[in-house]
Design a protein around this motif. Structure first.
Motif: not given
Lengths: 246, 235
Positions: B173, B205, B208-209, B218-219, B221-222
């Motif tokens: 992030l 972001a 979303i997490i 997930l990572t 997609r982020i």
């Protein structure tokens, strides 16, 4: 228990009830979890035409200090019927019946909530009956249980409720308003099947000992199904978003 | 968000029995007369080291622990202390003496000009035992009033996921949004970003997490989401 059945109403015909159900059938059930954004936890539960909304807030520090219990959280439950929930407008002021049911529902939840984890706080459960068609107290217990789980309040198990009644000598599960009014008995039950505990048991009307035993086992079987629906409703919430909402 | 989102495990509901190998961690997993039970909604998933199954809670009510660094919101002012909302059932207390680092002098010091209702502070929990209010201190590196940036709130249960294994998600992030991010244990996150666009992207972001915690991929997609947003906004 309201005298003779009115003209043209048949509570039982060829072993079927007035809405076509068999004696051990539940009404169609719908459950939704997490439907209110402002509450910490919420749920909407429908048993046929009976609809109950539950909202949970807490644990939080109460504004009135006298609610504080030094060793556990105080559970405060408000069962309330909306003015538009019945045929005749119901006064929104809390009636004697609602005050009693608030206490009964609270006691149906207390055995499963791990209140000792949050001393000096209160957990508020608001139950609003949006539409009443019999079995509102058991629907309220069911909705409260789901809303507590949604709020993340630790519970030993989920609680579900259902009422068993007697019409023309036949025991029937999940009585509606009509059957409750003209039946010979009505027995609301709530239980937590996972831990094998009955948390609510009331009876008005008359049952023989044998009928009582049968009625209780019918209720517990139905509650197994109700709690299974609850679990489904929670799982569905999480699978839909892949994470769930707070 | 497109892409396949599979929950990395099986959803467990309160009261459900868990395999014996799952460690009891009261109040979320209790030992109920020899039976392991979940008390909150969670996930049962394979341990990353292959050592059987583990329970991951998806709901948590933040209970302060001494040593936790939290982000608090001033909600009331007393004679010589502030009442601080720390996203917990319990309202915390910060004394004026601690904030000033010297004894409070009512003839000189004005509580209202030091910290106002609505101010955010970064503080450490000094003491808490459920019989009295949690006590905070702002004496320490990086503690005190938050004067710039933005604070977002997530469920405390999702804090480990925002940080990630060995801080992986947090590093991703920070790298991708160029923000300085501090994740407090009580589910509040402080962001300091170079501009408003990057701040907005970082907040999205994080949301979303929170929403999709413990879903597969997930990572990735982020990262894709942040890069896409930056391209659209040209930042």
């Amino acid at each position: 228990m309201a005298g003779p059945v009115p003209e043209g109403v048949e509570l039982l015909r060829d072993g079927r009830r007035h809405d076509g159900r068999l004696p051990e059938d539940l009404r169609p059930i719908r459950m939704q979890v997490g439907i209110l954004n402002n509450a910490d936890g919420s749920a909407l539960v429908e048993f046929g035409r009976t609809r109950v909304l539950a909202a949970v807030y807490g644990p939080r520090e109460p504004h009135q200090r006298f609610y504080i219990l030094p060793d556990r959280a105080a559970l405060r439950v408000r069962y309330h019927m909306a003015p538009f929930s019945t045929d005749e407008r119901k006064s929104p002021a809390p009636s004697r019946r609602e005050i009693e049911l608030s206490k009964v529902v609270r006691e149906a939840l207390e055995p499963v909530v791990l209140a000792e984890e949050f001393p000096r706080t209160v957990i508020d459960v608001f139950l609003e009956v949006l539409q009443a068609d019999g079995g509102t107290r058991t629907a309220a217990v069911t909705a409260a249980s789901l809303a507590l789980a949604d709020a993340g309040i630790p519970m030993r198990a989920l609680v579900g409720g259902v009422a068993v009644g007697k019409i023309q000598g036949v025991l029937v599960v999940d009585v509606d308003e009509l059957e409750d009014m003209y039946g010979e008995a009505d027995m609301p039950v709530a239980a937590a099947p996972d831990i094998g505990e009955i948390t609510l048991l009331q009876l008005n009307g008359v049952l023989t000992r044998e009928e009582f035993r049968t009625a209780l086992s019918m209720a517990l079987r139905a509650i197994d199904r109700v709690v299974e629906f609850e679990k489904e409703a929670i799982r569905r919430t999480y699978l839909e978003v892949g994470g769930g909402q707070e | 968000m497109s892409g396949e989102k599979q929950l990395a495990g099986h959803i467990v509901v309160p009261g459900e029995q868990l395999p014996d190998e799952v460690e009891a961690s009261p109040p979320y997993v209790i030992d109920d007369e020899g039976v392991k039970r979940a008390t909150v909604v969670g996930l049962l998933r394979e341990k990353s080291d292959g050592g059987g199954k583990a329970f991951v809670k998806l709901k948590e009510i933040y209970i302060p622990q001494p040593g936790d660094v939290v982000i608090g919101l001033i909600q009331g002012i007393g004679i010589m202390n502030w009442f601080v909302d720390i996203n917990s059932p319990y309202v915390a207390v910060l004394s004026a003496q601690d904030f000033l680092g010297r004894p409070f002098n009512p003839s000189v010091d004005d509580m209202h000009s030091l910290l106002k209702v609505g101010d955010y502070i970064k503080a450490k929990v000094v003491a808490f035992d459920k019989t009295r209010s949690p006590l905070l201190t702002v004496q320490g590196e990086g503690l005190g009033r938050i004067i710039r940036g933005k604070v977002v709130e997530i469920s405390p249960a999702k804090v480990p996921r925002v940080i990630g294994r060995k801080m992986s998600m947090l590093k991703t992030l920070e790298e991708k949004t160029e923000c300085k991010i501090f994740v407090a244990r009580n589910g509040r996150i402080h962001l300091e970003c170079p501009n408003e666009d990057l701040e907005a992207i970082a907040v999205m972001a994080i949301k979303i997490i929170e929403e999709e915690a413990y879903t597969s991929g997930l990572t990735k997609r982020i990262i894709k989401f942040i890069e896409e947003e930056r391209r659209i906004r040209e930042v």
